[in-house]
Write a protein that holds these residues in place. Sequence first.
Motif, short mmCIF file in Angstrom:
data_model
loop_
_atom_site.label_atom_id
_atom_site.label_comp_id
_atom_site.label_asym_id
_atom_site.label_seq_id
_atom_site.Cartn_x
_atom_site.Cartn_y
_atom_site.Cartn_z
N TYR A 1 0.80 -1.29 -0.15
CA TYR A 1 0.04 -0.21 -0.06
C TYR A 1 0.88 1.41 0.02
O TYR A 1 0.73 2.17 -0.74
N GLN A 2 1.99 1.44 0.88
CA GLN A 2 2.72 2.42 0.95
C GLN A 2 3.41 2.76 -0.20
O GLN A 2 3.65 3.85 -0.73
N SER A 3 4.01 1.40 -0.91
CA SER A 3 4.57 1.95 -2.22
C SER A 3 3.61 2.45 -3.31
O SER A 3 4.04 2.96 -4.10
N ALA A 4 2.32 1.62 -3.49
CA ALA A 4 1.59 2.08 -4.55
C ALA A 4 1.11 3.57 -4.30
O ALA A 4 0.80 4.43 -5.20
N LYS A 5 1.03 3.96 -2.92
CA LYS A 5 0.74 5.38 -2.65
C LYS A 5 1.63 6.19 -2.95
O LYS A 5 1.26 7.37 -3.75
N ALA A 6 2.86 6.03 -2.67
CA ALA A 6 4.11 6.83 -2.96
C ALA A 6 4.03 7.13 -4.55
O ALA A 6 4.50 8.13 -5.23
N ALA A 7 3.89 5.76 -5.55
CA ALA A 7 4.14 5.77 -6.79
C ALA A 7 2.92 6.65 -7.23
O ALA A 7 3.31 7.61 -8.44
N PHE A 8 1.69 6.77 -6.97
CA PHE A 8 0.53 7.38 -7.43
C PHE A 8 0.91 8.92 -7.09
O PHE A 8 0.46 9.63 -8.03
N GLU A 9 1.26 9.30 -5.93
CA GLU A 9 1.32 10.75 -5.63
C GLU A 9 2.67 11.25 -6.42
O GLU A 9 2.79 12.57 -6.56
N SER A 10 3.73 10.49 -7.04
CA SER A 10 4.77 11.00 -7.79
C SER A 10 4.55 11.43 -9.04
O SER A 10 5.17 12.00 -9.99
N VAL A 11 3.32 10.92 -9.78
CA VAL A 11 2.80 11.02 -11.05
C VAL A 11 2.52 12.56 -11.38
O VAL A 11 2.05 13.26 -10.38
N ASP A 12 3.13 13.02 -12.37
CA ASP A 12 3.02 14.46 -12.75
C ASP A 12 1.60 14.72 -13.36
O ASP A 12 1.23 14.19 -14.25
N ILE A 13 0.83 15.43 -12.41
CA ILE A 13 -0.42 15.92 -12.67
C ILE A 13 -0.46 16.49 -14.07
O ILE A 13 -1.59 16.30 -14.91
N LYS A 14 0.42 17.44 -14.41
CA LYS A 14 0.58 18.18 -15.75
C LYS A 14 0.27 17.15 -16.75
O LYS A 14 -0.25 17.46 -17.84
N SER B 1 1.43 4.03 -16.50
CA SER B 1 2.88 3.95 -17.18
C SER B 1 3.87 4.64 -16.38
O SER B 1 5.02 4.18 -16.27
N LEU B 2 3.40 5.82 -15.61
CA LEU B 2 4.28 6.48 -14.84
C LEU B 2 4.58 5.80 -13.45
O LEU B 2 5.42 5.95 -12.67
N ALA B 3 3.30 5.27 -12.90
CA ALA B 3 3.24 4.78 -11.63
C ALA B 3 3.84 3.33 -11.18
O ALA B 3 4.19 2.91 -10.37
N TRP B 4 4.04 2.65 -12.62
CA TRP B 4 4.13 1.13 -12.52
C TRP B 4 5.51 0.73 -11.90
O TRP B 4 5.19 -0.13 -11.29
N PRO B 5 6.52 1.51 -12.35
CA PRO B 5 7.81 0.93 -11.50
C PRO B 5 7.73 1.08 -9.93
O PRO B 5 8.12 0.10 -9.22
N GLY B 6 6.85 2.04 -9.41
CA GLY B 6 6.57 1.98 -7.84
C GLY B 6 6.02 0.98 -7.45
O GLY B 6 6.17 0.20 -6.39
N ILE B 7 4.64 0.59 -8.20
CA ILE B 7 3.81 -0.28 -7.86
C ILE B 7 4.65 -1.74 -7.99
O ILE B 7 4.44 -2.66 -7.02
#
Length: 203
Positions: free
Chosen positions: A79-92, A114-120
């Motif tokens: 959960y923590q890893s997925a949360k950090a991955a999604f939060e790091s995605v560039d909203i722009k 595609s941006l969050a997948w490595p963290g997930i």
Amino acid sequence: MFFSRLFFIKNFPGKEIIEAIFFLPMVLPPTVTGFILLILFGKYGPLGFLIRKIFNSQLLFTWWVAVIASSIVVFPLMYQSAKAAFESVDIKQERAARILGANELRVFCTVTMSLAWPGILSGIVLFFARAIGEFGATLMTAGNIPGKTQTIPMAIYFAVESGDYKTAVYLVVVIILFSFGLIFWLNWLSRKKVLYYTKKERQ
């Protein structure tokens, strides 16, 4: 899919309580988690009673409950890893995709994931590696039945208890090499990703 993204990055009433529940298995002793699962999946427990009525069987002392117990104990890591991955995605970048006409599902699949997948993926690998080593909750709910519910940590423990150090050493070496291989592969993948994006930015 998009809802899962919102759950990680948006605040809503009660989110802190839900996250506290998610993280409880990380701070509770595994035996406490195992005892709770023992009550829930027991013969007269709510889940155990329901499963017995529907499937005419029980989960306790099966490999199914071993998987459930180990997954619950290590779920906070995922959960923590997925949360950090999604939060790091560039909203722009997500906003740019919407401007170009992509709907929310397509934005989530082609940009966010595609941006969050490595963290997930990192979370999945750590989840799997840690779940293999779970002991307390698994022992309480699944027992130690050779060929059925016995895990490597249990086999090591009972081999040492019986004085079979040769088997214990062999299993320790196996799990160390396996865990090392997973971590090494994960670090290699992360480094490859950094080098890829560095090269892309320079171009």
